[in-house]
Motif scaffolding. Structure first.
Motif, short mmCIF file in Angstrom:
data_model
loop_
_atom_site.label_atom_id
_atom_site.label_comp_id
_atom_site.label_asym_id
_atom_site.label_seq_id
_atom_site.Cartn_x
_atom_site.Cartn_y
_atom_site.Cartn_z
N UNK A 146 53.96 6.21 78.96
CA UNK A 146 53.67 6.20 77.52
C UNK A 146 54.83 6.83 76.76
N UNK A 147 54.92 6.52 75.49
CA UNK A 147 55.91 7.16 74.62
C UNK A 147 55.69 8.67 74.61
N UNK A 148 54.42 9.09 74.62
CA UNK A 148 54.12 10.51 74.64
C UNK A 148 54.74 11.18 75.87
N UNK A 149 54.61 10.53 77.03
CA UNK A 149 55.20 11.06 78.27
C UNK A 149 56.73 11.04 78.20
N UNK A 150 57.28 9.97 77.65
CA UNK A 150 58.73 9.82 77.62
C UNK A 150 59.40 10.86 76.74
N UNK A 151 58.86 11.09 75.54
CA UNK A 151 59.51 12.07 74.65
C UNK A 151 59.32 13.49 75.18
N UNK A 152 58.23 13.73 75.91
CA UNK A 152 58.04 15.05 76.52
C UNK A 152 59.05 15.24 77.65
N UNK A 153 59.24 14.20 78.46
CA UNK A 153 60.14 14.28 79.61
C UNK A 153 61.59 14.42 79.20
N UNK A 154 62.02 13.65 78.21
CA UNK A 154 63.45 13.56 77.92
C UNK A 154 63.89 14.31 76.67
N UNK A 155 62.92 14.80 75.87
CA UNK A 155 63.30 15.55 74.67
C UNK A 155 62.47 16.82 74.48
N UNK A 156 61.52 17.03 75.37
CA UNK A 156 60.61 18.18 75.27
C UNK A 156 59.88 18.21 73.94
N UNK A 157 59.54 17.01 73.45
CA UNK A 157 58.82 16.89 72.18
C UNK A 157 57.34 16.70 72.47
#
Length: 330
Positions: A146-157
């Motif tokens: 998910x986008x939620x997982x991706x931004x957490x993984x790669x931007x810590x957002x």
């Protein structure tokens, strides 16, 4: 000089695509590349031309950025599953590498599907149309996140906290990104996504990013009770290849989208020489069936299947060559 090997590969890819959909009962359709109106999309710059006729009033027409506006009308009238390979046009695109203002798109719609069903169909498509020597980045099983997982993984957002624009802006500025005053939520999010996420995606297999933030407005269904839309995008070797929606069927939401996005488009292009294409309000009144649509950039798909890093060698007459061959008088 022409590379006829690449031309043959393109021809083979198109034959494989047609065989794939024909064998599954899809109808190939053919729609215009000129239209008197477009779906309002402020992120897309458009080409226009003037219709001239001795017996009619002159009228502005537009080169389509995708065949969506016509294919959805066909779906609303009972076409069933359809696909099309068409030429599309987007102005103000970069020249070279992975952009050309005129490009080829495959678009297909499946009645009764949602976006998850389209993931499986698109996996099958890649497997069946890929060349025998296509790299694993194309043929390997996709990673779905998910986008939620991706931004957490790669931007810590934290995307849930980022529903608050103040938190989102603060995060972007901490990442060293310039955020203009008054910038919209989706523009700030895209700064983070392009800077942090896209360059970090795995390049050994296709990557499918699902559940896009609802603030990135489009004609994809909103998920019940969650701030996301039923939409995904596919990346191969770091390049965006495909985009998918579970299509919006609610007429009121479609009308609201047209009103809001057309107003935004007018406001953003006011005082510029950019085209503000007409939007046909009757589009919101079509009886759109429950369905899922996918668009794939075929120049880019051919590029990654051949293991190339740019689309220019695959184009018979790249616009960049036309503009630099001495015919440009500016």
């Amino acid at each position: 000089m022409f590379n006829f090997t690449y031309q043959r590969k393109r021809s083979l890819l198109y034959r494989n695509i047609r065989a794939f959909f024909d064998s599954r009962g899809y109808m190939e359709v053919f729609t215009p590349t000129l239209s008197d109106s477009l779906i309002p999309e402020p992120t897309i710059r458009n080409f226009s031309t003037l219709f001239i006729n001795s017996f009619m009033t002159e009228r502005e027409l537009y080169l389509i950025p995708s065949p969506e506006i016509f294919m959805k009308r066909m779906l609303s009238e009972g076409s069933g599953p359809i696909y099309q390979i068409s030429q599309c046009f987007r102005n103000a695109e970069q020249l070279g590498n992975i952009h050309n203002p005129e490009f080829t798109m495959l678009e297909y719609y499946t009645v009764g599907f949602d976006e998850k069903d389209s993931i499986l169909l698109t996996e099958e498509l890649l497997q069946e149309v890929s060349f025998g020597d296509a790299p694993p980045a194309v043929t390997a099983k996709p990673v779905v996140m998910s986008i939620e997982e991706a931004v957490k993984e790669y931007s810590n957002l934290d995307l849930i906290r980022a529903q608050d624009y103040g938190y989102l802006r603060e995060h972007a500025e901490k990442r060293g990104l310039y955020v203009p005053d008054g910038e919209a939520w989706d523009d700030t999010f895209n700064r983070i996504f392009i800077n942090d996420v896209e360059p970090s995606l795995p390049n050994t297999c296709p990557v499918i990013l699902t559940d896009y933030p609802e603030q990135i407005d489009c004609l994809a269904l909103k998920q019940e009770g969650r701030p996301y839309r039923a939409r995904w995008e596919m990346y191969i070797d770091g390049t965006e290849i495909a985009n998918c929606y579970a299509e919006e069927t609610d007429k009121e939401r479609t009308r609201s989208y047209f009103t809001k996005e057309y107003s935004r488009l007018e406001e953003e292009r006011k005082g510029t020489n950019e085209v503000v294409p007409a939007a046909d309000p009757s589009f919101a009144e079509i009886d759109m069936p429950e369905s899922s649509g996918v668009a794939i950039g075929l120049d880019r798909l051919l590029m990654v299947e051949l293991g190339l890093k740019e689309i220019t060698p695959l184009l018979s007459f790249p616009l960049s060559d036309m503009l630099s061959n001495g015919n440009n008088t500016n």
